[in-house]
Design a protein around this motif. Structure first.
Motif, short mmCIF file in Angstrom:
data_model
loop_
_atom_site.label_atom_id
_atom_site.label_comp_id
_atom_site.label_asym_id
_atom_site.label_seq_id
_atom_site.Cartn_x
_atom_site.Cartn_y
_atom_site.Cartn_z
N UNK A 475 0.72 -1.04 0.10
CA UNK A 475 -0.16 0.03 -0.17
C UNK A 475 0.97 1.15 0.11
N UNK A 476 1.94 1.24 0.80
CA UNK A 476 2.75 2.42 0.99
C UNK A 476 4.07 1.85 0.82
N UNK A 477 5.01 2.60 -0.16
CA UNK A 477 6.46 2.18 0.06
C UNK A 477 7.23 3.58 -0.33
N UNK A 478 8.37 3.54 0.37
CA UNK A 478 9.26 4.63 0.39
C UNK A 478 10.97 4.00 0.14
N UNK A 479 11.75 4.95 -0.36
CA UNK A 479 13.14 4.17 -0.42
C UNK A 479 14.04 5.55 -0.07
N UNK A 480 14.90 5.00 0.94
CA UNK A 480 15.68 5.93 1.44
C UNK A 480 17.20 5.39 0.83
N UNK A 481 18.29 6.42 0.35
CA UNK A 481 19.39 6.03 -0.09
C UNK A 481 20.59 6.72 0.55
N UNK A 482 21.70 6.04 0.68
CA UNK A 482 22.96 6.55 1.44
C UNK A 482 24.02 6.22 0.79
N UNK A 483 24.52 7.33 -0.24
CA UNK A 483 25.70 7.26 -1.16
C UNK A 483 26.71 8.06 -0.75
N UNK A 484 27.84 7.53 -0.28
CA UNK A 484 28.87 8.39 0.07
C UNK A 484 30.15 7.59 0.00
N UNK A 485 31.30 8.19 0.34
CA UNK A 485 32.84 7.50 0.10
C UNK A 485 32.60 6.16 0.45
N UNK A 486 32.68 5.33 -0.61
CA UNK A 486 32.92 3.72 -0.39
C UNK A 486 31.66 3.08 0.25
N UNK A 487 30.64 3.83 0.37
CA UNK A 487 29.47 3.37 1.08
C UNK A 487 28.19 3.44 0.46
N UNK A 488 27.48 2.40 0.09
CA UNK A 488 26.22 2.61 -0.71
C UNK A 488 25.21 1.65 0.37
N UNK A 489 24.07 2.39 0.59
CA UNK A 489 23.08 1.55 1.37
C UNK A 489 21.52 1.96 0.90
N UNK A 490 20.65 1.11 0.88
CA UNK A 490 19.40 1.49 0.68
C UNK A 490 18.53 0.94 1.69
N UNK A 491 17.42 1.76 1.95
CA UNK A 491 16.24 1.08 2.88
C UNK A 491 15.02 1.27 2.30
N UNK A 492 14.26 0.22 2.15
CA UNK A 492 12.99 0.29 1.65
C UNK A 492 12.04 0.20 2.72
N UNK A 493 11.24 1.23 3.08
CA UNK A 493 10.02 1.06 3.87
C UNK A 493 8.80 0.74 3.21
N UNK A 494 7.97 -0.12 3.81
CA UNK A 494 6.93 -0.66 3.33
C UNK A 494 5.72 -0.96 4.36
N UNK A 495 4.47 -0.89 4.01
CA UNK A 495 3.68 -1.58 4.61
C UNK A 495 2.35 -1.91 3.50
N UNK A 496 1.34 -2.91 4.03
CA UNK A 496 0.71 -3.59 2.97
C UNK A 496 -0.04 -4.76 3.55
N UNK A 497 -0.60 -5.53 2.79
CA UNK A 497 -1.32 -6.78 3.20
C UNK A 497 -0.56 -8.07 2.56
N UNK A 498 -0.71 -9.00 3.45
CA UNK A 498 -0.31 -10.40 2.96
C UNK A 498 -1.51 -11.34 2.92
N UNK A 499 -1.94 -11.80 1.58
CA UNK A 499 -3.29 -12.57 1.63
C UNK A 499 -2.81 -13.87 1.82
N UNK A 500 -3.50 -14.55 2.38
CA UNK A 500 -3.33 -16.10 2.97
C UNK A 500 -2.17 -16.34 3.55
N UNK A 501 -1.90 -15.34 4.58
CA UNK A 501 -0.61 -15.56 4.89
C UNK A 501 -0.33 -16.92 5.87
#
Length: 609
Positions: A475-501
C-alpha cells in the motif's frame, strides 16, 4: 569498450542432439566440419585470413552451424566471400552466395553508441537434409593488435573431421601462442625470414553445450611486436603492452585554463584528498553521460579531455581519462586502468595480450588504493561495483603496464541484507504487514540500479517481489538511499497486506517460519542475511509444535534461528552468513541453497482456545 576486432564465426553455438551416420556418440551432434584456416602476417603489420570450410548439416536444428558472421571496421576488409550450397546425394549445387548477397547491419543498434562497425552475415535456409555448405573467405586486417582465437569446433554438437590452422609470420614481428586442450599435431618450419606454424587435428568428437570454457580446445595467438594506425609497440610483456596504451593517451588530458580555475574553485578550502575526489567524482556523475564510441582507433584510444568537457559525454576510456585530468589538476595523481569487466573475470597473467573491454581509474595514496568507476551514475566514490570487482587489471603508467588486483569487498558491510517486519494476524488468514528492508554494499547497488530514474509506481512493482513472498500487496512504500565515500546503502520502508499468510482449520492454525523471499548472490565472496519477524496474534492460541532453535556451521555457511513465543507475540529471528561461495560451481551453489532452505522451512502449529 568492446573487443570489436574479434570474428564471431568462432563463437556460434547450437544446443540440439542428433545421431550422425548411424554412429552413437556420448554427445549427439548435428553437423560435421572440415576447415582450413590460414593467417599470413606482413612486415607492415597487416595480416590476411583465408578460410576454406566445408560444413555438412544433418538436421534443421543444425542450420546455424553453417551461418557465417564477419565484423567489418576501419581496420578490416572482406576481400572475398563465396558459398556453395550443395546436395550431397547428387553433388548438385543448389545455390551460390557472393559477398554482395550478404545481409548487412550496424553491429550495435543502441542510440548511445557511435561506431563504424558493420556486421555482414550469411544465414543458411534449407528445407531438405543433409546439405553441404562450402565456404571460401578472405579477410584483411590493417593492424595486428589482435588475432582471433582459433577453435577446432565452431559449434557445440559438431564433429570435426579435420581442422587445420596455419600461421605465417616474419621473424621481425614474431608470434606468440598458447594452446588449451589441443591434442592434434604441431609442425613448424622456416624459409628465410618467414616462419610457419601448423596445427592439425582429426576426428574430434562433439562437445555438449554445458562444457566449461576451460575444457574446450583452442589456440590463442598474440604478436611480439605490433602496430595499429601508426602506433607501434611490443606485446611480449605487460610493461611493453602498457607503454602502447600510455602512448595512445599521451597529450590527451589537456584542459582549458578557464575550466582549471573552475576545478580549483570546486575544491577551494578542502585539504582532504578523499573529499576532493568525492567532489570531482560527483561533478562527473552529475554533468557527463556515458556513451560507447567504436570509431576507428576510438575502440581503444580515449577521447581528448577537452572534447569530453565540451560535449558532456564520453565512453569508459574518455570519462576515465577526463577524471584523471581533473584529479591531476588539483594535485591528486591517478592511473588509467584496463579491466575485463563483466561476469567472466578470467585473466591470463602469463600471456600478455588484449584481454580487456573496459577502463577504470586507480588512485594510490601511500599504501592505500582507491578505485573509481567513471561511467557510473549511482556508485559512491572509491567503490567499484560488481562489474569490475575482484579481478586482475592492467594499470597504465608512464613506465608501462603494471598488473594489479581490484578489491574483493569481502567485508560483511559490503554484502548485508536486513529484513525486519511487524505482522498482525487477521481472522480471515490474511495479515497486515509493516517493515523495512535494509541493504548494504552490493545488494544496495542492485536496488539503486533498478530504481534509477524510475517513477513511484514502477518502484512499487519492482519491490513487490523483492520484499515478500506470495500474496503481498504493498500500500505504501518509500526508498531511502545513502551514497557516500565507499559506502552504498538502501532502505525500503513499506506497509501493506499479505493474503493467505497463514492456514486455518477448525482447531488449528499454521504459520510459516519463512515467508520473506530472499535470493542470496552466492557469487559474492561473502553474504550476510538477518531477519526478524514479529507476529502479533489475533486471538488466544496454545502452542502445539514449533521447530527447535538452530545453530549450524557448515563449510560455506553459518545458520542461526530462534523462535520466541509469549502470550501475544511470536518472534522469529534468523541469521545466515555465507563464506567463499564464489568458489563453488553453479551446481554446488544450487545444492547448498536447497539444503539450507530445507532447514528454515516449516510451520508453527497452534491450537485454538
Amino acid at each position: 569498450m568492446y573487443r570489436y576486432l574479434s570474428i564471431s564465426i568462432f563463437y556460434i553455438f547450437l544446443f540440439s542432439p542428433l545421431v550422425l551416420n548411424g554412429t552413437n556418440f556420448s554427445t549427439p551432434n548435428y553437423s560435421s566440419i572440415k576447415k582450413d584456416y590460414k593467417i599470413t602476417l606482413s612486415e607492415d603489420y597487416s595480416y590476411e585470413i583465408e578460410i576454406n570450410q566445408v560444413t555438412t548439416i544433418y538436421d534443421k536444428n543444425g542450420l546455424s552451424h553453417a551461418s557465417y558472421h564477419f565484423i567489418i571496421d576501419q581496420f578490416t576488409s572482406l576481400d572475398n566471400f563465396e558459398v556453395k550450397i550443395i546436395d550431397p546425394f547428387n553433388e548438385k549445387t543448389i545455390k551460390k552466395i557472393k559477398a554482395k548477397d550478404l545481409q548487412e547491419r550496424d553491429l550495435i543498434t543502441s542510440g548511445n553508441i557511435y561506431q563504424d562497425l558493420t556486421l555482414k552475415q550469411f544465414n543458411l535456409q534449407s528445407s531438405s537434409f543433409p546439405v553441404r555448405v562450402e565456404m571460401k573467405v578472405k579477410l584483411r586486417k590493417s593492424g595486428n593488435f589482435y588475432f582471433p582465437t582459433w577453435r577446432p569446433q565452431n559449434n557445440y554438437h559438431q564433429k570435426v573431421e579435420q581442422a587445420r590452422l596455419e600461421v605465417i609470420y616474419p621473424e621481425s614481428l614474431g608470434i606468440r601462442f598458447k594452446t588449451q586442450h589441443f591434442e592434434g599435431a604441431f609442425d613448424t618450419n622456416s624459409i628465410g625470414e618467414n616462419h610457419t606454424l601448423v596445427w592439425t587435428i582429426n576426428d574430434l568428437a562433439p562437445v555438449a553445450e554445458d562444457t566449461e570454457e576451460t575444457d574446450l580446445s583452442k589456440i590463442t595467438l598474440a604478436p611480439e611486436k605490433f602496430g595499429m594506425d601508426g602506433f607501434e609497440a611490443r606485446m611480449n610483456t605487460w610493461k611493453n603492452f602498457g607503454l602502447w596504451f600510455h602512448q595512445l593517451n599521451k597529450e590527451r588530458t589537456k584542459l582549458p585554463e578557464a575550466f582549471k580555475q573552475e576545478l580549483h574553485e570546486m575544491v577551494k578550502g578542502v585539504d582532504n584528498s578523499i573529499e576532493k575526489i568525492e567532489i570531482l567524482y560527483r561533478y562527473l556523475q552529475k554533468n557527463y553521460r556515458y556513451v560507447s564510441i567504436q570509431l576507428g582507433l576510438g575502440g581503444w584510444r580515449p577521447m581528448e579531455s577537452e572534447e569530453v568537457l565540451s560535449k558532456k559525454y564520453g565512453d569508459c576510456k574518455g570519462l576515465t581519462l577526463f577524471m584523471q585530468a581533473m584529479l591531476s589538476e588539483v594535485g591528486i595523481p591517478s592511473d588509467y586502468t584496463l579491466v575485463k569487466a563483466g561476469e567472466d573475470p578470467t585473466f591470463d597473467e602469463d600471456f600478455p595480450s588484449n584481454q580487456f573491454n573496459h577502463a577504470i581509474l586507480r588512485i594510490k595514496s601511500g599504501d592505500k588504493k582507491y578505485w573509481l568507476e567513471c561511467t557510473s551514475s549511482h556508485l559512491p566514490a572509491g567503490f567499484l561495483g560488481s562489474f569490475t570487482r575482484n579481478r586482475k587489471v592492467l594499470v597504465i603508467t608512464p613506465e608501462g603496464g603494471e598488473v594489479d588486483q581490484t578489491p574483493t569487498y569481502s567485508d560483511p558491510d559490503f554484502n548485508t541484507t536486513v529484513f525486519n517486519s511487524s505482522i498482525l494476524l487477521q481472522q480471515n488468514g490474511n495479515a497486515a504487514i509493516k517493515g523495512t528492508l535494509l541493504q548494504k554494499g552490493f545488494p544496495a547497488e542492485i536496488t539503486v540500479m533498478k530504481t534509477y530514474d524510475k517513477k513511484e509506481d514502477e518502484i512499487t512493482n519492482l519491490f513487490n517481489g523483492q520484499i515478500g513472498g506470495n500474496g503481498l500487496i504493498i500500500n505504501d512504500i518509500s526508498l531511502d538511499k545513502k551514497i557516500e565515500w565507499q559506502d552504498i546503502q538502501t532502505q525500503i520502508n513499506f506497509s501493506g497486506m499479505v493474503q493467505r499468510y497463514y492456514k486455518s482449520t477448525g482447531k488449528r492454525i499454521f504459520i510459516p517460519i519463512s515467508w520473506h523471499t530472499w535470493e542470496p548472490n552466492l557469487k559474492n565472496t561473502s553474504e550476510v542475511y538477518m531477519e526478524e519477524v514479529n507476529i502479533k496474534k489475533h486471538r488466544s492460541l496454545n502452542t502445539e509444535s514449533i521447530p527447535p532453535s538452530l545453530s549450524i556451521t557448515e563449510d560455506n555457511y553459518e545458520l542461526k534461528m530462534e523462535i520466541i513465543i509469549d502470550d501475544e507475540n511470536i518472534l522469529i529471528k534468523k541469521q545466515i552468513q555465507f563464506t567463499d561461495t564464489d568458489r563453488l560451481s553453479e551446481e554446488e551453489q544450487s545444492e547448498l541453497l536447497i539444503a539450507l532452505n530445507k532447514k528454515i522451512q516449516g510451520e508453527l502449529v497452534f491450537t485454538k482456545q
